[in-house]
Design a protein around this motif. Structure first.
Motif, PDB file in Angstrom:
ATOM      1  N   SER A  53      -8.373  -2.632  -2.010  1.00 12.43           N
ATOM      2  CA  SER A  53      -9.603  -2.755  -2.769  1.00 12.43           C
ATOM      3  C   SER A  53      -9.632  -1.621  -3.800  1.00 12.43           C
ATOM      4  O   SER A  53      -9.105  -0.543  -3.554  1.00 12.43           O
ATOM      5  CB  SER A  53     -10.817  -2.705  -1.846  1.00 12.43           C
ATOM      6  N   PRO A  54     -10.237  -1.878  -4.964  1.00 14.93           N
ATOM      7  CA  PRO A  54     -10.226  -0.876  -6.031  1.00 14.93           C
ATOM      8  C   PRO A  54     -10.780   0.482  -5.591  1.00 14.93           C
ATOM      9  O   PRO A  54     -10.251   1.519  -5.962  1.00 14.93           O
ATOM     10  CB  PRO A  54     -11.113  -1.492  -7.108  1.00 14.93           C
ATOM     11  N   VAL A  55     -11.823   0.455  -4.760  1.00 12.42           N
ATOM     12  CA  VAL A  55     -12.432   1.742  -4.404  1.00 12.42           C
ATOM     13  C   VAL A  55     -11.504   2.541  -3.491  1.00 12.42           C
ATOM     14  O   VAL A  55     -11.525   3.766  -3.461  1.00 12.42           O
ATOM     15  CB  VAL A  55     -13.845   1.550  -3.785  1.00 12.42           C
ATOM     16  N   GLU A  56     -10.632   1.827  -2.766  1.00 17.71           N
ATOM     17  CA  GLU A  56      -9.665   2.515  -1.917  1.00 17.71           C
ATOM     18  C   GLU A  56      -8.677   3.296  -2.790  1.00 17.71           C
ATOM     19  O   GLU A  56      -8.305   4.429  -2.477  1.00 17.71           O
ATOM     20  CB  GLU A  56      -8.908   1.461  -1.103  1.00 17.71           C
TER      21      GLU A  56
ATOM     22  N   GLU B 223      -7.955  -0.606 -10.943  1.00 19.73           N
ATOM     23  CA  GLU B 223      -8.289  -1.923 -10.389  1.00 19.73           C
ATOM     24  C   GLU B 223      -7.076  -2.834 -10.378  1.00 19.73           C
ATOM     25  O   GLU B 223      -6.864  -3.598  -9.438  1.00 19.73           O
ATOM     26  CB  GLU B 223      -9.433  -2.561 -11.190  1.00 19.73           C
TER      27      GLU B 223
ATOM     28  N   GLN C 155       0.791  -1.229   0.000  1.00 18.83           N
ATOM     29  CA  GLN C 155       0.000   0.000   0.000  1.00 18.83           C
ATOM     30  C   GLN C 155       0.826   1.283   0.000  1.00 18.83           C
ATOM     31  O   GLN C 155       0.423   2.277  -0.594  1.00 18.83           O
ATOM     32  CB  GLN C 155      -0.868   0.026   1.255  1.00 18.83           C
TER      33      GLN C 155
ATOM     34  N   TYR D 264      -9.365   4.351  -5.782  1.00 17.29           N
ATOM     35  CA  TYR D 264     -10.109   5.448  -6.389  1.00 17.29           C
ATOM     36  C   TYR D 264     -10.307   6.599  -5.401  1.00 17.29           C
ATOM     37  O   TYR D 264     -10.312   7.760  -5.784  1.00 17.29           O
ATOM     38  CB  TYR D 264     -11.456   4.956  -6.928  1.00 17.29           C
ATOM     39  N   SER D 265     -10.453   6.272  -4.114  1.00 13.34           N
ATOM     40  CA  SER D 265     -10.655   7.361  -3.164  1.00 13.34           C
ATOM     41  C   SER D 265      -9.398   8.227  -3.073  1.00 13.34           C
ATOM     42  O   SER D 265      -9.491   9.433  -2.902  1.00 13.34           O
ATOM     43  CB  SER D 265     -11.104   6.837  -1.789  1.00 13.34           C
TER      44      SER D 265
ATOM     45  N   PHE E 209      -9.228  12.104  -4.425  1.00 12.17           N
ATOM     46  CA  PHE E 209      -8.923  13.113  -3.401  1.00 12.17           C
ATOM     47  C   PHE E 209      -7.942  14.152  -3.938  1.00 12.17           C
ATOM     48  O   PHE E 209      -8.102  15.341  -3.732  1.00 12.17           O
ATOM     49  CB  PHE E 209      -8.342  12.431  -2.160  1.00 12.17           C
ATOM     50  N   TYR E 210      -6.927  13.702  -4.636  1.00 14.33           N
ATOM     51  CA  TYR E 210      -5.888  14.619  -5.094  1.00 14.33           C
ATOM     52  C   TYR E 210      -6.240  15.237  -6.432  1.00 14.33           C
ATOM     53  O   TYR E 210      -6.545  14.527  -7.391  1.00 14.33           O
ATOM     54  CB  TYR E 210      -4.537  13.899  -5.162  1.00 14.33           C
TER      55      TYR E 210
END
Lengths: 801, 191
Positions: free
Chosen positions: B78-81, B69, B46, B83-84, B88-89
């Motif tokens: 997870s993919p949405v993590e 993804e 991560q 994307y978040s 954000f940036y």
């Protein structure tokens, strides 16, 4: 590691506290009321809502969030100053500005932490110039409605989904005022539907369609009971109104599940009201089953039992391990004392052979040596035979939580997957049914390093029998590379305390008893370093074992039936025709019985062949006790009454006993009688042996073991579970689908063992390449037809149709 | 055989909706390779997310969802993590950018030197609103925070190149140069 104790000042009082401990927990332990919206004890501190602010007065002044502040020596904290109260009020006001206020008609009214806090603190008089940002309700997902206008962005749902459920389906996307909780590309939810997000939402931003009732929270009655879908035993909190369940959730402080549930425990209860349920006894007249009165049915059954006893053809009873302890004891009395028969047994439910033939001979008693809760604190866990996310969801959540929050690893050795493999360290995708060999190899390696208890009875011959399982041979037979085996071994060597878990369930490939014996032997030889947990398929396997319902094996009873030695066959929740492996010959045996009584909630295939069918209360309609896999007592509380005219197993057995002039004790006295399992001796090792299994041949491995949304038989009667995963779907790995030229939704023909099924393809990243996940039973039939023997490895072919 | 195909058809649509179309093929094949290489060279899961996203966007100009993804899978998230973080940036973008990314600085020094007018003129010249991409994907226009060239205000960047002391006349010249450069490259074969 011992934490240092320090002294801090709270509201002018000297308090002893642990250096570095959580300040919020400390303040709450002092009975101080600190409000929070985003804090959840089960999750890592977040510090998002700023309602837990307290004032620090020791030089480094200012407002600090208690939830994410560690305790430090010499702190001086004030929790109720005017500045603190005002700060909370201001924060509440800001949250309120972007929250659609419709409390009078909101589904969560009266059960909303935000609402409570606004009542408690009020909000400042003056209005800030701000207009609610309009966002539509997302109703594209099954069951869960998401209302972003009510969301206060506490992030609890996002964090639970990630940290505890290990799914990460939703996330907080964008920034500032645009921030919202959503899925990737705003797709409909394609998750496990565990309900953790909904149950933890402090407001009404997440609503469950089936639980929209319009009944205010304050007039619903809360009742607690134990979920009876699997053997984990999660605590349920059901809200009842008018004799019906209006909502199911779980309390975050509940044990062992800490407020978490799975889709079955959360939504699966609509099966209680299934139109397919039997509501009246049936009796066979002129070759057909017709509805009759209870007295007629009971008289017919009692007469048949007495007739058999007089003709020296004893009655036999086969019960499901969903029976409560009391009902199991009553059944035992009825058959042994009332009818003088010893033909009493459980069905071939997952875990029965594991405990009786695997654990008991080695460890001395048919019982696990570690609890689900104790697994939290062992250094390393090895899970065998299945993905617990599919068979025992609570175990899966515990493993994820250990791994995500405390970096405690676990290994999973299974032929088929369900998503947990991504978190396992390592994941061993072994050839179906070779877990016992893996355990033999592990035992040999540990024995060679002198880490096992050599004084155990039978140790020498056991170790000798393991010698053949060299790394090379094990790698070949399990299909796991030597590097992966080494990784597992290194983890095992590092751990001071180990947990080994054997999962059971229908259609899991491999020898349940043999694998469990191998695991029990290793645990016995490791001594106090290790614990063994065997999770049965159905809720009260342990209790039914302890109640002595295992005098005869199911095969033995069927053999006796086939040989016409049995008069009356009494089936309680078991379906030998429909759900036992075909090789056992259930349907042929049933034809030979003089009289068949089926006690079930649904018209199973055996019920269709019965002489009398008695409708019975199931799952949470029952009162009684059960025993958890580790021997602790569980209390099943009746949450709702069964349909009118439907009785609990025990009530039916008592009525039958009356007809047989047998006096049965009260439930309370029975409870006293439960002596628990007998210790049969000291640990005793037996030489290891494995049955050769043919995993050769071609085609995909057929995976008909429990799925997340369908555990097997009973779940097919829940319309909600069927909606989430229609039983017409074959799940496959995307790469397999690509290789076969298949897309989502294509019709596929599955062919094998001279049988075939027509299903729709569903691409699923959680499926292991090389295997096809097919429902075990559908309402019509299912993959059970491909499997003839328990533990069999079946290969099938797939064709586009 | 149970069901029959018509029942299968009907139920499947109810439960899963229309078939999802794969968008993998539209992504520059280079992108997958970049991810593989980066993950192989930089262990750590991560923690490598943001540098990896920088690398991918640096090469292909944006972060398509299939790549997000893939990154998630490679880093165990997870993919949405992913994307978040992307959403954000401000720097990260999920829509393709132009070959020439025009980034007008809106930092304080540029702002008081009429950066807004510069931006408007630039927009007229290439026919774009802020955030847009031309149909031929030659230009994209965006506003950025201070690029650290305050002495050259008003300033802008074309990809990695800073252009300072901008005037309307110079902007016209710059755009003309970029357009003709692109045309020459097309006529003379690949870059």
């Amino acid at each position: 590691m011992k934490e240092q104790m320090v002294t801090i000042t709270v509201n002018g009082r000297q308090v002893e506290a642990e250096q570095g401990g959580n300040l919020l927990n400390l303040l709450r332990s002092l009975d101080l009321d600190i409000p929070t919206l985003c804090h959840d004890d089960r999750l890592t501190p977040y510090g998002g809502c700023r309602l837990c602010v307290v004032e620090r007065k020791d030089g480094r002044g200012g407002m600090i969030p208690a939830c994410s502040t560690p305790v430090q020596r010499g702190m001086a904290i004030e929790t109720q100053t005017e500045a603190v109260i005002e700060s909370r009020r201001r924060n509440l006001q800001m949250l309120m500005l972007n929250h659609r206020m419709e409390c009078p008609v909101c589904e969560r009214s009266g059960d909303c932490r935000f609402q409570e806090l606004i009542y408690l603190y009020g909000t400042p008089e003056e209005q800030l110039p701000f207009e609610l940002i309009r966002r539509p309700i997302d109703d594209s997902s099954p069951f869960i409605l998401r209302d972003p206008e009510k969301c206060i962005l506490c992030g609890t749902c996002v964090r639970l989904c990630d940290e505890i459920q290990g799914v990460g389906e939703i996330g907080m996307v964008h920034r500032g005022l645009e921030a919202t909780v959503t899925t990737l590309l705003e797709r409909p939810l394609d998750c496990e539907f565990c309900g953790q997000c909904v149950n933890a939402c402090p407001v009404g931003a997440l609503i469950v369609r089936p639980y929209i009732s319009g009944i205010p929270a304050w007039i619903r009655e809360h009742r607690k009971s134990i979920c009876s879908w699997c053997s984990c035993g999660c605590e349920l909190d059901a809200e009842i109104y008018g004799g019906k369940i209006v909502r199911v959730s779980s309390d975050p402080t509940s044990e062992p599940n800490a407020g978490t549930l799975c889709v079955k425990g959360w939504l699966g209860w609509d099966l209680l009201e299934s139109p397919e349920r039997l509501r009246q006894p049936l009796i066979r007249k002129e070759g057909r089953l017709r509805e009759c009165s209870w007295s007629e049915a009971i008289e017919a059954v009692a007469a048949a039992m007495i007739r058999g006893r007089d003709q020296a053809k004893p009655a036999a009873a086969v019960a499901s391990s969903r029976l409560t302890n009391e009902d199991a004891l009553l059944l035992g009395r009825l058959i042994t004392e009332g009818l003088g028969s010893d033909w009493l047994g459980l069905g071939p439910d997952g875990g029965l052979r594991a405990l009786k033939e695997g654990v008991a001979p080695v460890l001395g008693s048919a019982r696990s040596t570690i609890t689900l809760s104790e697994l939290r604190d062992v250094d390393y866990v090895l899970v065998l035979r299945a993905d617990p996310g599919r068979t025992h969801p609570l175990l899966k959540r515990e493993l994820i939580r250990r791994h995500r929050q405390r970096k405690l690893p676990f290994a999973m050795a299974a032929a088929f997957t369900g998503g947990l493999e991504r978190h396992a360290r390592p994941f061993l995708g072994i050839l179906p049914g070779s877990e016992d060999i893996l355990l033999a190899w592990l035992s040999r390696e540990l024995a060679e390093r002198g880490l096992l208890d050599e004084g155990l009875e039978g140790y020498r011959s056991w170790v000798d029998s393991l010698k053949v399982w060299t790394t090379e041979k094990t790698a070949e037979r399990t299909g796991v590379t030597a590097e992966r085996l080494e990784e597992l071994l290194q983890h095992m060597l590092k751990a001071e305390k180990l947990g080994i878990v054997v999962l059971t369930g229908h259609a899991l490939p491999g020898d349940e008893a043999g694998t469990t014996e191998a695991a029990a032997s290793l645990v016995a030889a490791l001594g106090r370093k290790a614990g063994l947990l065997v999770l049965g398929e159905k809720t009260n396997l342990q209790g039914c074992l302890d109640s002595g319902l295992t005098a005869r094996a199911p095969e033995e009873i069927l053999e006796a039936l086939a040989a016409s030695k049995i008069g009356c066959l009494y089936l309680l929740g078991e379906d030998p025709v429909g759900s036992w492996p075909r090789s056992m010959g259930g349907s042929e045996a049933l034809e030979k019985a003089d009289f068949v009584v089926v006690q079930d909630a649904f018209l199973t295939q055996s019920a269709r062949a019965a002489d009398v069918v008695l409708p019975v209360a199931i799952l949470i309609e029952r009162n009684g006790t059960g025993t958890s896999p580790d021997g602790a007592l569980r209390r099943y509380q009746r949450l709702v009454d069964p349909p009118a005219g439907v009785l609990q197993d025990g009530e039916i057995i008592r009525t039958l006993a009356q007809c047989l002039d047998l006096k049965l004790p009260d439930d309370d006295d029975l409870f006293e009688e439960m002596g628990g399992v007998k210790d049969e001796g000291l640990p005793h090792l037996r030489p290891f042996s494995t049955k050769p299994r043919s995993s050769g041949g071609e085609g995909y491995f057929l995976d008909a073991s429990p799925q997340l949304f369908h555990s097997g038989g009973t779940t097919v009667h829940s319309a909600r579970l069927r909606e989430l995963s229609p039983d017409i779907v074959v799940r496959m790995a995307p790469e397999d689908a690509r290789a076969a030229g298949l897309e989502n939704g294509d019709t596929v023909r599955i062919v094998g063992e001279g049988r075939e099924m027509l299903l729709r393809a569903r691409l699923d990243r959680c499926v292991k390449p090389g295997s096809l996940v097919v429902p075990w039973r559908t309402r019509e039939n299912g993959a059970s037809r491909f499997i003839t023997r328990e533990g069999e490895v079946v290969r099938v072919r797939m064709r586009r149709s | 055989m149970e069901g029959g195909e018509s029942m299968l058809e009907e139920n499947y649509e109810i439960f899963y909706g229309a078939q999802e179309k794969s968008t993998r093929d539209e992504v520059d094949p280079e992108a997958w390779r970049i991810v593989d290489e980066y993950v192989a060279e930089h262990p750590g899961g991560q923690e490598q997310l943001i540098p990896l996203l920088h690398r991918v966007q640096g090469k292909i100009g944006y972060l398509p969802f299939p790549i997000q993804e893939y990154v998630a899978e490679k880093l165990g998230m997870s993919p949405v993590e992913v994307y978040s973080v992307v959403s954000f940036y401000h720097f990260f973008t999920t829509t393709p950018r132009g070959r020439y990314q025009l980034k007008v600085c809106m930092g304080t020094a540029c702002f008081v030197n009429n950066a807004q007018t510069i931006c408007d003129i630039l927009g007229d010249l290439v026919g774009l609103e802020v955030g847009g991409v031309t149909d031929d994907r030659l230009f994209s226009l965006e506003q950025v925070r201070c690029i650290g060239a305050c002495g050259l205000a008003p300033a802008m960047m074309v990809n990695d190149e800073v252009h300072g002391h901008l005037t309307p006349k110079e902007l016209r010249k710059l755009i003309r140069k970029l357009k003709s450069g692109a045309r020459r490259q097309e006529e003379g074969g690949p870059e």
